[in-house]
Design a protein around this motif. Structure first.
Motif, PDB file in Angstrom:
ATOM      1  N   ASP A   1      -4.991   7.529   6.714  1.00 14.73           N
ATOM      2  CA  ASP A   1      -5.690   7.476   8.001  1.00 14.73           C
ATOM      3  C   ASP A   1      -6.895   6.541   7.919  1.00 14.73           C
ATOM      4  O   ASP A   1      -7.221   5.849   8.898  1.00 14.73           O
ATOM      5  N   TYR A   2      -7.539   6.512   6.769  1.00 12.88           N
ATOM      6  CA  TYR A   2      -8.718   5.654   6.593  1.00 12.88           C
ATOM      7  C   TYR A   2      -8.342   4.181   6.765  1.00 12.88           C
ATOM      8  O   TYR A   2      -8.957   3.457   7.554  1.00 12.88           O
ATOM      9  N   VAL A   3      -7.319   3.720   6.035  1.00 13.98           N
ATOM     10  CA  VAL A   3      -6.962   2.300   6.138  1.00 13.98           C
ATOM     11  C   VAL A   3      -6.385   1.982   7.513  1.00 13.98           C
ATOM     12  O   VAL A   3      -6.596   0.886   8.051  1.00 13.98           O
ATOM     13  N   ASN A   4      -5.678   2.942   8.110  1.00 15.16           N
ATOM     14  CA  ASN A   4      -5.117   2.707   9.444  1.00 15.16           C
ATOM     15  C   ASN A   4      -6.180   2.724  10.540  1.00 15.16           C
ATOM     16  O   ASN A   4      -5.899   2.330  11.671  1.00 15.16           O
TER      17      ASN A   4
ATOM     18  N   PHE B   1       0.839  -1.192   0.000  1.00 15.03           N
ATOM     19  CA  PHE B   1       0.000   0.000   0.000  1.00 15.03           C
ATOM     20  C   PHE B   1       0.875   1.245   0.000  1.00 15.03           C
ATOM     21  O   PHE B   1       1.826   1.355   0.777  1.00 15.03           O
ATOM     22  N   HIS B   2       0.542   2.204  -0.865  1.00 15.67           N
ATOM     23  CA  HIS B   2       1.296   3.461  -0.900  1.00 15.67           C
ATOM     24  C   HIS B   2       0.385   4.568  -1.400  1.00 15.67           C
ATOM     25  O   HIS B   2      -0.438   4.375  -2.291  1.00 15.67           O
ATOM     26  N   THR B   3       0.537   5.745  -0.810  1.00 13.58           N
ATOM     27  CA  THR B   3      -0.291   6.885  -1.193  1.00 13.58           C
ATOM     28  C   THR B   3       0.337   8.173  -0.691  1.00 13.58           C
ATOM     29  O   THR B   3       1.111   8.167   0.276  1.00 13.58           O
TER      30      THR B   3
ATOM     31  N   ASP C   1      -4.040   0.795  -8.572  1.00 10.24           N
ATOM     32  CA  ASP C   1      -3.341   0.508  -7.325  1.00 10.24           C
ATOM     33  C   ASP C   1      -4.367   0.503  -6.205  1.00 10.24           C
ATOM     34  O   ASP C   1      -5.484   1.010  -6.351  1.00 10.24           O
ATOM     35  N   MET C   2      -3.990  -0.047  -5.058  1.00 12.30           N
ATOM     36  CA  MET C   2      -4.950  -0.185  -3.959  1.00 12.30           C
ATOM     37  C   MET C   2      -5.506   1.151  -3.497  1.00 12.30           C
ATOM     38  O   MET C   2      -6.714   1.290  -3.261  1.00 12.30           O
ATOM     39  N   HIS C   3      -4.641   2.155  -3.353  1.00 12.97           N
ATOM     40  CA  HIS C   3      -5.136   3.448  -2.869  1.00 12.97           C
ATOM     41  C   HIS C   3      -6.104   4.070  -3.872  1.00 12.97           C
ATOM     42  O   HIS C   3      -7.044   4.768  -3.486  1.00 12.97           O
ATOM     43  N   GLN C   4      -5.885   3.786  -5.150  1.00 16.84           N
ATOM     44  CA  GLN C   4      -6.764   4.343  -6.177  1.00 16.84           C
ATOM     45  C   GLN C   4      -8.142   3.693  -6.146  1.00 16.84           C
ATOM     46  O   GLN C   4      -9.160   4.367  -6.297  1.00 16.84           O
ATOM     47  N   VAL C   5      -8.199   2.376  -5.955  1.00 15.82           N
ATOM     48  CA  VAL C   5      -9.503   1.709  -5.937  1.00 15.82           C
ATOM     49  C   VAL C   5     -10.275   2.064  -4.673  1.00 15.82           C
ATOM     50  O   VAL C   5     -11.502   2.215  -4.699  1.00 15.82           O
TER      51      VAL C   5
ATOM     52  N   ASN D   1       7.501   6.928  -4.636  1.00 14.49           N
ATOM     53  CA  ASN D   1       7.757   8.286  -4.175  1.00 14.49           C
ATOM     54  C   ASN D   1       6.752   8.748  -3.127  1.00 14.49           C
ATOM     55  O   ASN D   1       6.889   9.830  -2.566  1.00 14.49           O
ATOM     56  N   ASP D   2       5.726   7.926  -2.876  1.00 14.59           N
ATOM     57  CA  ASP D   2       4.647   8.351  -2.000  1.00 14.59           C
ATOM     58  C   ASP D   2       5.102   8.527  -0.550  1.00 14.59           C
ATOM     59  O   ASP D   2       5.967   7.803  -0.054  1.00 14.59           O
ATOM     60  N   LYS D   3       4.466   9.481   0.116  1.00 13.85           N
ATOM     61  CA  LYS D   3       4.824   9.812   1.493  1.00 13.85           C
ATOM     62  C   LYS D   3       4.484   8.690   2.458  1.00 13.85           C
ATOM     63  O   LYS D   3       5.187   8.454   3.438  1.00 13.85           O
ATOM     64  N   TYR D   4       3.390   7.974   2.179  1.00 17.24           N
ATOM     65  CA  TYR D   4       2.930   6.922   3.094  1.00 17.24           C
ATOM     66  C   TYR D   4       2.982   5.576   2.375  1.00 17.24           C
ATOM     67  O   TYR D   4       2.475   5.446   1.263  1.00 17.24           O
TER      68      TYR D   4
END
Length: 375
Positions: A72-75, A63-65, A353-357, A188-191
């Motif tokens: 915060d949502y997935v966490n 997972f990356h975003t 990607d997961m964050h996109q879906v 390159n994603d922050k998270y």
């Protein structure tokens, strides 16, 4: 006015799109029934526990975003760890860092500065006379030159897609990371990270309190299932929904070979790519490294690309001109289909990607709730 049906939404597919949509609707007091033809929930992010190791059954999912709200949502369902994706590639027995960066360039050419690396790449492409790249090969050559293309891209890509690189569209490789720093972080994603305890904790959290029926194929009893709910959320293959009226959309598929090894550490990294054309698999995944495992055994997965058939899983849409034209026809039918919401990778014939879906499902759920409130 209360609906005469048992459910407000029948959700076909328990992957991330379906799970997120059902969760958001449940928060608004809607009754959802989620069905899935597999014997487990979670779609392709499902993990199987083997000897205490969470095995990504359908390939590596990291997972990356850059979106803090999504992070915060997935966490809020499961805490994510600090895993950073730093794969390596093997070509003819030599190891190279990925993504392509100064460590890769030093290994290849012994260059130590960005200027030297850029000059080396330029010297390899200046005679090629490539204007606007017409295919993947030309796009890759412009990005990284001939050495990297021949050693680390060509064989891997042609295995992955089952087609010569010259026959693949340029856009496939446009997002390939190339950096002139000594940085092996692929994204390159922050998270970024992996759910501590596996992705099942995420999907179980999303589906908690919602009725889920497994081993149910929507197309085996479509009329009855539709009658149970006011609206349908469909996350399967859009061409199948419309009985392949305009023909079948094409995909690439994958075959996974899982192996349990009686050793603590098999390859020292979560992902190792094999770029030689003669090696039939594209990569080996060692799952325990996703969660920094210390188990005495380890599980690896060899990933074999293959042509998609009706009996194999569809993974990667082949978004060439022919398939895009066919999909547009199905998309027009979907837009006119009353009471049905189409979403996710298969229904939209789009690589996500997961964050996109997840973002797509959140957006669709919010739009749907607003429409229902204003009706």
């Amino acid at each position: 006015m209360k609906s005469k049906n048992e459910y407000d939404y029948l959700i076909v597919g328990s992957g991330l799109f379906g799970a997120v949509f059902s969760h958001e609707m449940k928060k608004k007091g809607k009754r959802c029934l989620v069905i899935d033809k597999r014997d487990h929930a979670g779609g392709n992010v499902h993990c199987e526990n083997i000897e205490g190791i969470n095995v990504h059954k359908y390939g590596a999912h990291i997972f990356h975003t850059n979106d803090k709200k999504l992070w915060d949502y997935v966490n809020s369902f499961v805490r994510f760890n600090r895993f950073v994706n730093s794969p390596v590639a093997i070509h003819q027995g030599q190891l190279y860092n990925l993504p392509f960066n100064m460590n890769t360039f030093y290994k290849l050419w012994k260059v130590k500065t960005p200027e030297e690396a850029k000059a080396k790449i330029q010297s390899q492409i200046e005679h090629l006379d490539i204007g606007e790249p017409a295919n993947l090969e030309e796009q890759a050559l412009l990005l990284v030159g001939t050495d990297i293309y021949e050693k680390l891209i060509k064989g891997y890509t042609e295995k992955q897609w089952g087609r010569p690189a010259k026959e693949l569209p340029a856009f496939i490789i446009k997002r390939l990371p190339v950096r002139f720093t000594f940085d092996n972080n692929y994204f390159n994603d922050k998270y970024q990270g992996i759910p501590m305890g596996g992705y099942n904790k995420l999907t179980d959290g999303l589906l908690e309190g919602t009725e889920v029926r497994l081993n149910v194929d929507y197309f085996d009893d479509r009329e009855h299932l539709n009658s149970l709910a006011d609206r349908v959320v469909f996350t399967g293959k859009i061409d199948q929904y419309f009985d392949y009226r305009f023909g079948k959309l094409e995909y690439r598929s994958l075959r996974f070979h899982h192996e349990l090894h009686g050793k603590e550490n098999y390859q020292g990294n979560a992902i190792v790519n094999y770029t030689d054309r003669e090696i039939p698999y594209t990569r080996i995944i060692e799952h325990k490294h996703f969660e920094f495992g210390t188990q005495p055994q380890t599980v690896i997965t060899k990933e074999y690309p293959q042509e998609w058939s009706g009996s194999s899983e569809p993974y990667y849409p082949i978004n060439d001109v022919k398939n895009t034209d066919i999909f547009k026809k199905y998309r027009d039918l979907a837009a006119a289909e009353h009471g049905v919401i189409f979403g996710g990778r298969l229904a939209e014939y789009k690589y996500y990607d997961m964050h996109q879906v997840i973002a797509s499902a959140l957006k669709k759920a919010a739009e749907t709730a607003n429409q229902m409130a204003s009706a």
